[in-house]
Write a protein that holds these residues in place. Structure first.
Motif, mmCIF file in Angstrom:
data_model
loop_
_atom_site.group_PDB
_atom_site.id
_atom_site.type_symbol
_atom_site.label_atom_id
_atom_site.label_comp_id
_atom_site.label_asym_id
_atom_site.label_seq_id
_atom_site.Cartn_x
_atom_site.Cartn_y
_atom_site.Cartn_z
ATOM 1 N N VAL A 20 0.840 -1.196 0.000
ATOM 2 C CA VAL A 20 0.000 0.000 0.000
ATOM 3 C C VAL A 20 0.874 1.244 0.000
ATOM 4 C CG1 VAL A 20 -1.778 1.297 1.270
ATOM 5 C CG2 VAL A 20 -1.812 -1.204 1.308
ATOM 6 N N VAL A 21 0.489 2.242 -0.784
ATOM 7 C CA VAL A 21 1.129 3.551 -0.768
ATOM 8 C C VAL A 21 0.074 4.557 -0.337
ATOM 9 C CG1 VAL A 21 2.233 5.372 -2.121
ATOM 10 C CG2 VAL A 21 2.783 2.969 -2.575
ATOM 11 N N ILE A 22 0.408 5.345 0.665
ATOM 12 C CA ILE A 22 -0.493 6.390 1.144
ATOM 13 C C ILE A 22 0.146 7.728 0.823
ATOM 14 C CG2 ILE A 22 -1.500 7.473 3.194
ATOM 15 C CD1 ILE A 22 -1.714 4.653 4.384
ATOM 16 N N ILE A 23 -0.625 8.596 0.177
ATOM 17 C CA ILE A 23 -0.125 9.918 -0.172
ATOM 18 C C ILE A 23 -0.676 10.903 0.850
ATOM 19 C CG2 ILE A 23 -0.080 11.733 -1.921
ATOM 20 C CD1 ILE A 23 -0.369 9.446 -4.006
ATOM 21 N N GLY A 24 0.217 11.467 1.636
ATOM 22 C CA GLY A 24 -0.170 12.435 2.656
ATOM 23 C C GLY A 24 0.135 11.930 4.046
ATOM 24 N N GLY A 25 1.017 12.641 4.735
ATOM 25 C CA GLY A 25 1.436 12.266 6.076
ATOM 26 C C GLY A 25 0.763 13.085 7.153
ATOM 27 N N GLY A 26 -0.521 13.389 6.960
ATOM 28 C CA GLY A 26 -1.301 14.046 8.006
ATOM 29 C C GLY A 26 -1.947 12.998 8.897
ATOM 30 N N ILE A 27 -2.869 13.416 9.744
ATOM 31 C CA ILE A 27 -3.468 12.492 10.703
ATOM 32 C C ILE A 27 -4.214 11.353 10.024
ATOM 33 C CG2 ILE A 27 -5.550 13.917 11.037
ATOM 34 C CD1 ILE A 27 -3.772 11.609 13.620
ATOM 35 N N ILE A 28 -4.893 11.619 8.934
ATOM 36 C CA ILE A 28 -5.649 10.552 8.269
ATOM 37 C C ILE A 28 -4.695 9.546 7.628
ATOM 38 C CG2 ILE A 28 -7.338 10.021 6.466
ATOM 39 C CD1 ILE A 28 -8.507 11.481 8.930
ATOM 40 N N GLY A 29 -3.724 10.040 6.864
ATOM 41 C CA GLY A 29 -2.768 9.142 6.224
ATOM 42 C C GLY A 29 -1.945 8.350 7.219
ATOM 43 N N LEU A 30 -1.502 9.016 8.277
ATOM 44 C CA LEU A 30 -0.675 8.325 9.268
ATOM 45 C C LEU A 30 -1.474 7.313 10.081
ATOM 46 C CD1 LEU A 30 1.654 11.197 10.493
ATOM 47 C CD2 LEU A 30 2.141 9.366 8.854
ATOM 48 N N THR A 31 -2.715 7.636 10.391
ATOM 49 C CA THR A 31 -3.539 6.669 11.115
ATOM 50 C C THR A 31 -3.814 5.450 10.242
ATOM 51 O OG1 THR A 31 -4.537 8.405 12.443
ATOM 52 C CG2 THR A 31 -5.715 6.324 12.360
ATOM 53 N N ALA A 32 -4.070 5.681 8.958
ATOM 54 C CA ALA A 32 -4.272 4.559 8.037
ATOM 55 C C ALA A 32 -3.003 3.714 7.951
ATOM 56 C CB ALA A 32 -4.677 5.080 6.661
ATOM 57 N N ALA A 33 -1.850 4.368 7.834
ATOM 58 C CA ALA A 33 -0.581 3.638 7.742
ATOM 59 C C ALA A 33 -0.300 2.862 9.027
ATOM 60 C CB ALA A 33 0.563 4.610 7.455
ATOM 61 N N LEU A 34 -0.557 3.475 10.158
ATOM 62 C CA LEU A 34 -0.342 2.799 11.439
ATOM 63 C C LEU A 34 -1.234 1.575 11.546
ATOM 64 C CD1 LEU A 34 0.888 2.632 14.278
ATOM 65 C CD2 LEU A 34 -0.915 4.220 15.036
ATOM 66 N N THR A 35 -2.494 1.704 11.158
ATOM 67 C CA THR A 35 -3.428 0.578 11.217
ATOM 68 C C THR A 35 -2.955 -0.562 10.324
ATOM 69 O OG1 THR A 35 -5.256 2.059 11.732
ATOM 70 C CG2 THR A 35 -5.836 -0.104 10.853
ATOM 71 N N LEU A 36 -2.488 -0.231 9.119
ATOM 72 C CA LEU A 36 -1.961 -1.259 8.222
ATOM 73 C C LEU A 36 -0.717 -1.916 8.814
ATOM 74 C CD1 LEU A 36 -2.451 0.663 4.874
ATOM 75 C CD2 LEU A 36 -3.644 -1.439 5.547
ATOM 76 N N ALA A 37 0.195 -1.112 9.336
ATOM 77 C CA ALA A 37 1.426 -1.653 9.920
ATOM 78 C C ALA A 37 1.118 -2.551 11.115
ATOM 79 C CB ALA A 37 2.353 -0.514 10.328
ATOM 80 N N GLU A 38 0.135 -2.168 11.929
ATOM 81 C CA GLU A 38 -0.265 -3.007 13.067
ATOM 82 C C GLU A 38 -0.792 -4.360 12.609
ATOM 83 O OE1 GLU A 38 -1.581 0.479 16.251
ATOM 84 O OE2 GLU A 38 -3.072 -0.298 14.840
ATOM 85 N N ARG A 39 -1.260 -4.417 11.368
ATOM 86 C CA ARG A 39 -1.779 -5.665 10.789
ATOM 87 C C ARG A 39 -0.735 -6.353 9.906
ATOM 88 N NH1 ARG A 39 -7.778 -3.142 9.555
ATOM 89 N NH2 ARG A 39 -8.281 -2.906 11.746
ATOM 90 N N ASN A 40 0.506 -5.886 10.010
ATOM 91 C CA ASN A 40 1.627 -6.454 9.238
ATOM 92 C C ASN A 40 1.437 -6.349 7.731
ATOM 93 O OD1 ASN A 40 3.233 -7.195 11.506
ATOM 94 N ND2 ASN A 40 1.810 -8.899 11.846
ATOM 95 N N ILE A 41 0.821 -5.274 7.293
ATOM 96 C CA ILE A 41 0.662 -5.011 5.862
ATOM 97 C C ILE A 41 1.698 -3.960 5.477
ATOM 98 C CG2 ILE A 41 -0.884 -4.105 4.076
ATOM 99 C CD1 ILE A 41 -3.218 -5.156 5.855
#
Length: 141
Positions: A20-41
């Motif tokens: 997954v690539v997320i464009i934007g390191g604001g709260i929405i993008g970072l929360t999405a990235a954190l959730t994915l990382a917590e799921r080992n994605i």
């Protein structure tokens, strides 16, 4: 006093692959990235500026409920819960505080606007309320 937030040091090399690539390191993008990382994605965040350093004013991730449209408030409540859980998720104080906000009416027209908004969201059971002059003076001497 707010904590000192250390800038995020980012990698200068792009990975050869990711899921997954997320464009934007604001709260929405970072929360999405954190959730994915917590799921080992595997996830990569791309940000034009500073990670968590730009203003996310164009998203609906803000936690302010007052004076927002009733349809936007459930998203604000969800964002509020995400912010409240963030220190536990990342193992650090992120500087989030639930303090409140106060709008003051300067005239009857503004007061009517606040009263109308309160009526429009009463079904949502928010903790928003009108304060008397003495209650305002107690909170903001």
């Amino acid at each position: 006093m707010a904590p000192t937030i250390a800038p995020v040091n980012t990698c200068t090399e792009c990975p050869t692959a990711t899921s997954v690539v997320i464009i934007g390191g604001g709260i929405i993008g970072l929360t999405a990235a954190l959730t994915l990382a917590e799921r080992n994605i595997p996830v990569v965040v791309l940000e034009k500026g500073r990670i968590a350093g730009e203003q996310s004013s164009r998203n609906l991730g803000w936690v302010r409920k007052t004076s927002r449209h009733a349809y936007d408030i459930p998203l604000a409540l969800a964002a509020d819960r995400l912010w409240a859980q963030m220190p536990e998720r990342v193992g650090a104080d992120v500087g989030y505080r639930q303090e409140g906000i106060m709008f003051v009416a300067r005239n009857e027209a503004q007061m009517a606007m606040h009263e109308g908004w309160l009526k429009s969201v009463e079904h949502l059971s928010l903790d928003s309320r009108l304060l008397s002059n003495s209650e305002i003076a107690q909170r903001v001497p």
